[in-house]
Design an enzyme around this catalytic site. Structure first.
Site, PDB file in Angstrom:
ATOM      1  N   GLU A 153       6.615  55.127 -36.406  1.00  0.00           N
ATOM      2  CA  GLU A 153       5.822  55.056 -37.885  1.00  0.00           C
ATOM      3  C   GLU A 153       4.859  55.514 -37.780  1.00  0.00           C
ATOM      4  OE1 GLU A 153       5.266  50.575 -37.666  1.00  0.00           O
ATOM      5  OE2 GLU A 153       4.605  50.615 -39.590  1.00  0.00           O
ATOM      6  N   GLU A 249       8.134  43.081 -42.357  1.00  0.00           N
ATOM      7  CA  GLU A 249       6.470  42.595 -41.006  1.00  0.00           C
ATOM      8  C   GLU A 249       5.486  42.832 -42.044  1.00  0.00           C
ATOM      9  OE1 GLU A 249       5.269  45.865 -37.837  1.00  0.00           O
ATOM     10  OE2 GLU A 249       4.706  46.283 -40.394  1.00  0.00           O
TER      11      GLU A 249
HETATM   12  C1  LER Z   1       1.159  47.839 -37.413  1.00  0.00           C
HETATM   13  O1  LER Z   1      -0.339  47.878 -38.840  1.00  0.00           O
HETATM   14  C2  LER Z   1       2.732  48.005 -38.440  1.00  0.00           C
HETATM   15  O2  LER Z   1       3.285  48.350 -38.805  1.00  0.00           O
HETATM   16  C3  LER Z   1       3.454  48.193 -37.512  1.00  0.00           C
HETATM   17  O3  LER Z   1       4.713  48.002 -37.339  1.00  0.00           O
HETATM   18  C4  LER Z   1       3.066  48.151 -35.912  1.00  0.00           C
HETATM   19  O4  LER Z   1       3.688  48.349 -34.756  1.00  0.00           O
HETATM   20 MN    MN Z   2       4.726  48.426 -39.531  1.00  0.00          MN
END
Ligand code: LER
Ligand code: MN
Length: 277
Positions: A153, A249
């Site tokens: 990511e 998230e």
């Molecule tokens: C951290 O800011 C994030 O976006 C996550 O997905 C952490 O692994």
């Molecule tokens: Mn994230």
């Protein structure tokens, strides 16, 4: 296109700021299902402390998939990163990543995320990039043998010093050169680092490497709580044939249940034209 909510598993010792929903694991799963989610992303730190068969029964009972196993809580709640300055801690992190991959295989989750869990190159010196590539290559081998994939990511510049943008992510993944390593884009990070809300999604789809998406508005609130044009992003993904998850998230504000409810209220109509695709 499917919708997921990130929840923390019961063994995580502290509240994770971006984990949604309250109550027992069963409560969270029932709430996710009632809100219309197709799956959940499990933010976990110690899979060996989890009863995987019971977890699988609970998921099956709720009719939910595991969209992903998220590794972010490993950095946040357990201090484990792949680029930790202490080689012993880094080795422990690598071992824990294998546990997350095993959990993914057990729960038939398609992938494990690698975001904050990679750490920072500055912690290890000049060979950090090569070190991270080697560790991810090894983990991707382990994952591939179990039918699981890894999604790296891009994160904003305030959270890491390696891979901030989709283009940097693609270059890094190409360097590693492993078919089980792809990318995940998080709208919150895209908004900080990119020049367009939609182009990064389009370009990674064209490269065949966009395997997962995290949702969070520019202020990390639920979609609709800020400025990002989620309709444009979903339309771009839909046109490009994205069939994976959009997984919320984001900050559990004003509280974890309201954040989940508002997310689903905003996203359900946007993905409706692409259900089953
Ligand atoms: C951290 O800011 C994030 O976006 C996550 O997905 C952490 O692994
Ligand atoms: Mn994230």
């Amino acid at each position: 296109m499917k919708l997921s909510l990130a929840i923390q598993t019961p063994e995580v010792p502290v509240p994770v700021p971006v984990a949604l929903l309250t109550g027992s694991l069963e409560d969270k799963l029932a709430k996710a299902r009632d809100l219309g989610a197709d799956g959940v992303e499990l933010l976990t730190v110690n899979p060996k402390a989890l009863e995987a068969p019971a977890l699988r029964r609970a998921l099956d009972g709720a009719g939910l998939e595991v969209a992903a196993i998220g590794s972010g809580a490993l950095a946040f709640a357990a201090g484990l990163t792949l680029l930790h300055s202490d080689p012993q801690v880094a080795a422990q992190a690598q071992e824990r990543l294998r546990d997350l991959i095993d959990l993914a295989a057990d729960l038939r989750a398609p992938l494990v995320t690698v975001g904050s869990f990679r750490g920072c190159v500055a912690s290890v010196g000049t060979n950090g990039r090569a070190l991270l590539a080697a560790r991810l290559r090894e983990a991707a081998d382990y994952a591939a043998a179990r039918g699981v994939r890894l999604a790296l990511e891009p994160l904003n510049r305030y959270e890491t010093d390696i891979v901030h943008t989709a283009a940097e992510g693609l270059a890094f993944v190409d360097e590693v050169g492993h078919s089980a390593l792809g990318l995940l884009l998080d709208t919150y990070h895209v908004n900080i680092e990119e020049r367009s809300w939609t182009e990064p999604f389009r370009s990674l789809m064209a490269a065949g490497r966009l395997w997962h998406v995290h949702l969070g508005d520019n202020n990390r609130l639920h979609p609709g709580g800020g400025l990002i044009d989620f309709a444009a992003i979903v339309a771009t993904l839909g046109e490009a044939g994205y069939r994976g998850y959009l997984s919320a998230e984001l900050l559990a504000r004003p509280d974890p249940d309201t954040a989940a409810t508002e997310t689903m209220r905003a996203m359900r109509p946007l993905v409706a034209p692409y259900r089953g695709h």
